[in-house]
Write a protein that holds these residues in place. Sequence first.
Motif, mmCIF file in Angstrom:
data_model
loop_
_atom_site.group_PDB
_atom_site.id
_atom_site.type_symbol
_atom_site.label_atom_id
_atom_site.label_comp_id
_atom_site.label_asym_id
_atom_site.label_seq_id
_atom_site.Cartn_x
_atom_site.Cartn_y
_atom_site.Cartn_z
ATOM 1 N N PRO A 71 0.839 -1.209 0.000
ATOM 2 C CA PRO A 71 0.000 0.000 0.000
ATOM 3 C C PRO A 71 0.872 1.256 0.000
ATOM 4 O O PRO A 71 1.976 1.250 0.537
ATOM 5 N N PRO A 72 0.376 2.322 -0.571
ATOM 6 C CA PRO A 72 1.166 3.560 -0.593
ATOM 7 C C PRO A 72 1.280 4.142 0.827
ATOM 8 O O PRO A 72 0.431 3.903 1.683
ATOM 9 N N PRO A 73 2.322 4.878 1.095
ATOM 10 C CA PRO A 73 2.469 5.461 2.436
ATOM 11 C C PRO A 73 1.361 6.484 2.706
ATOM 12 O O PRO A 73 0.881 7.161 1.793
ATOM 13 N N MET A 74 0.989 6.572 3.966
ATOM 14 C CA MET A 74 -0.068 7.526 4.335
ATOM 15 C C MET A 74 0.488 8.936 4.272
ATOM 16 O O MET A 74 1.613 9.191 4.681
ATOM 17 N N ARG A 75 -0.316 9.851 3.787
ATOM 18 C CA ARG A 75 0.134 11.232 3.660
ATOM 19 C C ARG A 75 -0.158 12.037 4.936
ATOM 20 O O ARG A 75 0.466 13.058 5.175
ATOM 21 N N THR A 76 -1.074 11.553 5.734
ATOM 22 C CA THR A 76 -1.386 12.247 7.004
ATOM 23 C C THR A 76 -1.210 11.265 8.147
ATOM 24 O O THR A 76 -1.261 10.054 7.988
ATOM 25 N N THR A 77 -0.987 11.793 9.286
ATOM 26 C CA THR A 77 -0.844 10.941 10.460
ATOM 27 C C THR A 77 -2.216 10.580 10.983
ATOM 28 O O THR A 77 -3.187 11.350 10.852
ATOM 29 N N PRO A 78 -2.352 9.410 11.550
ATOM 30 C CA PRO A 78 -3.655 9.038 12.096
ATOM 31 C C PRO A 78 -3.996 9.899 13.316
ATOM 32 O O PRO A 78 -3.118 10.428 13.982
ATOM 33 N N PRO A 79 -5.272 10.065 13.592
ATOM 34 C CA PRO A 79 -5.649 10.898 14.745
ATOM 35 C C PRO A 79 -5.211 10.227 16.048
ATOM 36 O O PRO A 79 -5.149 9.013 16.177
ATOM 37 N N LEU A 80 -4.882 11.071 17.020
ATOM 38 C CA LEU A 80 -4.514 10.562 18.326
ATOM 39 C C LEU A 80 -5.739 10.126 19.074
ATOM 40 O O LEU A 80 -6.724 10.838 19.144
ATOM 41 N N GLU A 81 -5.670 8.976 19.680
ATOM 42 C CA GLU A 81 -6.792 8.470 20.456
ATOM 43 C C GLU A 81 -6.305 8.020 21.820
ATOM 44 O O GLU A 81 -5.210 7.488 21.956
ATOM 45 N N GLY A 82 -7.119 8.180 22.810
ATOM 46 C CA GLY A 82 -6.820 7.675 24.155
ATOM 47 C C GLY A 82 -5.736 8.464 24.865
ATOM 48 O O GLY A 82 -4.947 7.921 25.606
ATOM 49 N N GLY A 83 -5.683 9.675 24.678
ATOM 50 C CA GLY A 83 -4.628 10.406 25.292
ATOM 51 C C GLY A 83 -5.006 11.257 26.373
ATOM 52 O O GLY A 83 -5.062 11.643 27.365
#
Length: 83
Positions: A71-83
């Motif tokens: 798969p191609p690399p993600m262009r955005t970072t995933p959202p932060l969860e549980g912080g």
Amino acid sequence: MTRSDREEAEVRQLLDTPHPVVPADLAPRALARGTRLRHRRRTVRRLLWLTLLAAVIVLAVWASVTEPWSPPPMRTTPPLEGG
């Protein structure tokens, strides 16, 4: 006269006429031409196989370098969860 009778008469007429003279060097010329054609066809066949082999190698190298199945690399970072 039917068509087959007419054709048979034409063939008989052709066979009754004197046969054309065959050149004395016909067999060696035919052999030389056949040899040339065989060599040319063999050369073309070898070139086609080499082209196909080169295409397969280029495709394999390209696929190993670019890895189109990953798969191609993600262009955005995933959202932060549980912080």
